[in-house]
Design an enzyme around this catalytic site. Structure first.
Site, PDB file in Angstrom:
ATOM      1  N   CYS A  61       0.834  -1.216   0.000  1.00 47.35           N
ATOM      2  CA  CYS A  61       0.000   0.000   0.000  1.00 47.35           C
ATOM      3  C   CYS A  61       0.860   1.253   0.000  1.00 47.35           C
ATOM      4  CB  CYS A  61      -0.917  -0.024   1.215  1.00 47.35           C
ATOM      5  SG  CYS A  61      -0.007  -0.271   2.753  1.00 47.35           S
ATOM      6  N   GLU A 100      -3.940   3.545  -8.149  1.00 47.30           N
ATOM      7  CA  GLU A 100      -3.057   2.579  -7.500  1.00 47.30           C
ATOM      8  C   GLU A 100      -2.970   1.333  -8.375  1.00 47.30           C
ATOM      9  OE1 GLU A 100      -4.501   0.504  -3.968  1.00 47.30           O
ATOM     10  OE2 GLU A 100      -2.540   0.806  -3.041  1.00 47.30           O
TER      11      GLU A 100
HETATM   12  P1  NAD Z   1     -10.047  -5.462  -1.218  1.00 44.88           P
HETATM   13  O1  NAD Z   1     -10.671  -4.199  -0.780  1.00 44.88           O
HETATM   14  O2  NAD Z   1     -10.484  -6.054  -2.498  1.00 44.88           O
HETATM   15  O3  NAD Z   1     -10.246  -6.601  -0.112  1.00 44.88           O
HETATM   16  C1  NAD Z   1      -9.821  -6.447   1.213  1.00 44.88           C
HETATM   17  C2  NAD Z   1     -10.645  -7.342   2.109  1.00 44.88           C
HETATM   18  O4  NAD Z   1     -11.996  -6.896   2.067  1.00 44.88           O
HETATM   19  C3  NAD Z   1     -10.683  -8.807   1.670  1.00 44.88           C
HETATM   20  O5  NAD Z   1     -10.716  -9.641   2.806  1.00 44.88           O
HETATM   21  C4  NAD Z   1     -11.992  -8.907   0.910  1.00 44.88           C
HETATM   22  O6  NAD Z   1     -12.550 -10.201   0.892  1.00 44.88           O
HETATM   23  C5  NAD Z   1     -12.853  -7.961   1.722  1.00 44.88           C
HETATM   24  N1  NAD Z   1     -13.984  -7.402   0.969  1.00 44.88           N
HETATM   25  C6  NAD Z   1     -14.088  -7.165  -0.358  1.00 44.88           C
HETATM   26  N2  NAD Z   1     -15.309  -6.669  -0.655  1.00 44.88           N
HETATM   27  C7  NAD Z   1     -15.982  -6.582   0.505  1.00 44.88           C
HETATM   28  C8  NAD Z   1     -17.301  -6.152   0.863  1.00 44.88           C
HETATM   29  N3  NAD Z   1     -18.166  -5.706  -0.067  1.00 44.88           N
HETATM   30  N4  NAD Z   1     -17.661  -6.190   2.162  1.00 44.88           N
HETATM   31  C9  NAD Z   1     -16.793  -6.618   3.105  1.00 44.88           C
HETATM   32  N5  NAD Z   1     -15.555  -7.071   2.839  1.00 44.88           N
HETATM   33  C10 NAD Z   1     -15.144  -7.035   1.557  1.00 44.88           C
HETATM   34  O7  NAD Z   1      -8.477  -5.195  -1.218  1.00 44.88           O
HETATM   35  P2  NAD Z   1      -7.325  -6.207  -1.611  1.00 44.88           P
HETATM   36  O8  NAD Z   1      -7.245  -6.291  -3.094  1.00 44.88           O
HETATM   37  O9  NAD Z   1      -7.454  -7.456  -0.821  1.00 44.88           O
HETATM   38  O10 NAD Z   1      -6.037  -5.448  -1.036  1.00 44.88           O
HETATM   39  C11 NAD Z   1      -5.341  -4.489  -1.736  1.00 44.88           C
HETATM   40  C12 NAD Z   1      -5.660  -3.107  -1.199  1.00 44.88           C
HETATM   41  O11 NAD Z   1      -5.352  -3.027   0.195  1.00 44.88           O
HETATM   42  C13 NAD Z   1      -4.813  -2.037  -1.862  1.00 44.88           C
HETATM   43  O12 NAD Z   1      -5.628  -0.947  -2.184  1.00 44.88           O
HETATM   44  C14 NAD Z   1      -3.811  -1.671  -0.773  1.00 44.88           C
HETATM   45  O13 NAD Z   1      -3.290  -0.373  -0.900  1.00 44.88           O
HETATM   46  C15 NAD Z   1      -4.633  -1.828   0.452  1.00 44.88           C
HETATM   47  N6  NAD Z   1      -3.785  -1.964   1.641  1.00 44.88           N
HETATM   48  C16 NAD Z   1      -3.731  -0.925   2.514  1.00 44.88           C
HETATM   49  C17 NAD Z   1      -2.896  -0.997   3.636  1.00 44.88           C
HETATM   50  C18 NAD Z   1      -2.812   0.125   4.607  1.00 44.88           C
HETATM   51  O14 NAD Z   1      -2.321  -0.090   5.718  1.00 44.88           O
HETATM   52  N7  NAD Z   1      -3.261   1.324   4.273  1.00 44.88           N
HETATM   53  C19 NAD Z   1      -2.134  -2.148   3.843  1.00 44.88           C
HETATM   54  C20 NAD Z   1      -2.219  -3.192   2.929  1.00 44.88           C
HETATM   55  C21 NAD Z   1      -3.054  -3.091   1.823  1.00 44.88           C
END
Ligand code: NAD
Length: 495
Positions: free
Chosen positions: A299, A398
């Site tokens: 991230c 991103e």
């Molecule tokens: P994502 O938002 O697709 O999924 C994250 C989590 O949310 C997963 O467990 C997923 O199953 C769940 N999810 C998805 N849709 C949902 C819904 N409608 N309701 C509830 N839960 C739901 O993200 P990703 O692709 O897994 O991760 C990548 C993203 O995470 C990137 O944007 C990255 O920048 C971010 N990230 C941020 C940090 C931080 O500390 N700021 C750290 C790591 C990753």
């Protein structure tokens, strides 16, 4: 361990993909499961329970019961500390197995799964365990006829929903402070990387965390995740993931019981290198090392590099000389520094951004290709675009892959303006020998963390989180307790 031994261990793994509810492994109520494949070579890893609202119901009930009967919250902080430290020790003891699961599940090099992910997870559990019996509550300076106590109490049932890029670390950043504070926790790992979370639940039970206090529900976001976010008896969500999902989580919190919703979201961090940079080699190493680390799936990756025009040519020559060291390799080989992209969906997304960069006129200086197709895994070469303009898609969105966008500037104020011209505000950096310029720029940059003359500052003692659409609240440090505790005021009349 040798490359061959890691492969042998991987072949011999027996993986249990069942959920973990109320201290027991269990299949989803519906009987549904999903197939988990490895991005390393496409191998089938496990059938994993596909939890949905019925399983959420069971987990919330177990977590609520455990919270209400105080089997964990009622223990002295020193007792919770001992258990969390044992949990950390068990993570270290099972480090090779956890590292192997992490690498197979999401594709990162085994070298880093061990040295970074396992260690940071254990350190986080240990640190919050150590911290919890050293925090005092407050007495307000009220008039002498009363005593006003300000105490911190656990919020109750916490749902932790986490992404796939650092599956164990992201989980630990939530569960360690939440458990230390006395909450019950339901962890929903990403459907792309559920395996280490399930193993952590077993280790937590072995360490002494009572049944029901820590539950793990693998499943899809729209099913298990949304059911948690909408549940009327979940008190708090600690969410890490994309900004798009973060917005949905906040809406669902508002739509249901106004549960506290803490979000750690995406980033497009700006890294500004001035001509008076004190150590150009260090700046190049940080820029290149940080964007390609974890296949660019971080991230806080410094994905927008602003270099002062007068040194850009020199900077790029040094950068291009470093890039060959980051060619993707077998994640189970301990010499590999860049592994596989997490899945085919992410692979296509990254390749789509590369095509967009070319179509919009950015100059591809390195990489831009999928390689090692014969492995059955998903590998992309370290990619660098020069002559990027702030309006281009690759500078605005991103990418979450090994793609660096290079922009240039002649006026630091213009660089700051461009750096801030983003919906995100997770991290930023400024490289300069001028102390006043460093401080003024750090103040002007709208980001949760600003680095000066470095990019790798990282410690459990410092908060991590974003401004703007990179989220709210902070993971890590003592500030994380703010998310998982409520403040109670108790007024006592003194007659
Ligand atoms: P994502 O938002 O697709 O999924 C994250 C989590 O949310 C997963 O467990 C997923 O199953 C769940 N999810 C998805 N849709 C949902 C819904 N409608 N309701 C509830 N839960 C739901 O993200 P990703 O692709 O897994 O991760 C990548 C993203 O995470 C990137 O944007 C990255 O920048 C971010 N990230 C941020 C940090 C931080 O500390 N700021 C750290 C790591 C990753």
């Amino acid at each position: 361990m040798t490359n061959r031994l890691w492969h042998e261990r991987a072949d011999a793994l027996k993986i249990d993909g069942r959920a973990f509810i109320d201290g027991k492994r269990t299949w989803a109520v519906s009987g549904q499961f999903f197939d988990d494949h490895s991005p390393v070579d496409g191998r089938h890893l496990a059938q994993v329970a596909r939890c949905d609202s019925a399983d959420v119901e069971l987990a919330v009930r177990a977590a609520r019961t455990a919270f209400d009967d105080a089997r964990w919250a009622g223990q002295a902080p020193a007792a919770r500390k001992r258990v969390l430290i044992k949990f950390a020790d068990l993570v270290v003891q099972h480090g090779e197995e956890l590292a192997l699961l992490e690498t197979l599940d999401m594709g990162k090099p085994i070298k880093y799964s061990q040295s970074v992910d396992v260690n940071a997870t254990a350190n986080c559990l240990r640190w919050y365990g150590e911290a919890i019996d050293k925090i005092y509550d407050e007495i307000a300076p009220t008039a002498s006829d009363s005593l006003a106590l300000i105490t911190r109490e656990p919020v109750g049932v916490v749902a932790a929903i986490v992404p796939w890029n650092y599956p164990m670390i992201m989980a630990a950043w939530k569960i360690a402070p939440a458990l230390a504070a006395g909450n019950s926790v339901i962890l929903k790992p990403s459907e792309k990387s559920p395996l280490t979370a399930l193993r952590l639940a077993e280790l937590a039970l072995e360490a002494g965390i009572p049944a029901g206090v820590f539950n793990v529900l693998p499943g899809f976001g729209q099913e298990a995740g949304a059911a948690l976010a909408l549940h009327m008896d979940v008190d708090c969500i600690g969410f890490t993931g994309s900004t798009r999902t973060g917005k949905q989580i906040m809406q669902m919190a508002g739509q249901s019981n106004l549960k506290r919703a803490w979000t750690e979201l995406g980033g497009k961090s700006a890294n500004i290198v001035c001509a008076d940079c004190p150590d150009l080699d260090a700046a190049v190493e940080a820029a290149i090392g940080s964007i390609y680390f974890n296949q660019g799936e971080s991230c806080n990756a410094p994905s927008r590099l602003f270099v002062e025009a007068s040194i850009k040519e020199q900077f790029l020559a040094k950068a291009l000389a470093l890039i060959p060291a980051f060619q993707p390799g077998d994640p189970l080989d301990e010499n590999t520094v860049m592994g596989a992209i997490v899945d085919v969906i992410q692979l296509k997304s990254v390749l789509g951004y590369i095509e967009a960069g070319k179509a919009e006129g950015a100059k591809l200086l390195s990489g831009g290709k999928q390689v090692q197709l014969e492995t059955g895994g998903y590998y992309v070469t370290p990619t660098l675009f020069d002559e990027v303009d702030s309006s281009m898609k690759i500078a605005r969105e991103e990418i979450f892959g090994p793609v660096l966008a290079v922009l240039s500037f002649t006026d630091i104020n213009d660089a700051i303006r461009q750096a801030n011209d983003s919906p995100f505000g997770l991290q930023a950096a400024i490289w300069t020998s001028d102390l006043s310029r460093a401080i003024k720029t750090a103040r002007a940059l709208r980001a949760g963390t600003v680095h000066v003359n470095q990019y790798d500052g990282d410690d459990i003692t410092v908060p991590f989180g974003g401004y703007k659409q990179s989220g709210n609240g902070r993971d890590k440090s003592l500030h994380a307790f703010d998310k998982y505790t409520d403040l109670k005021t108790t007024w006592i009349h003194i007659s």
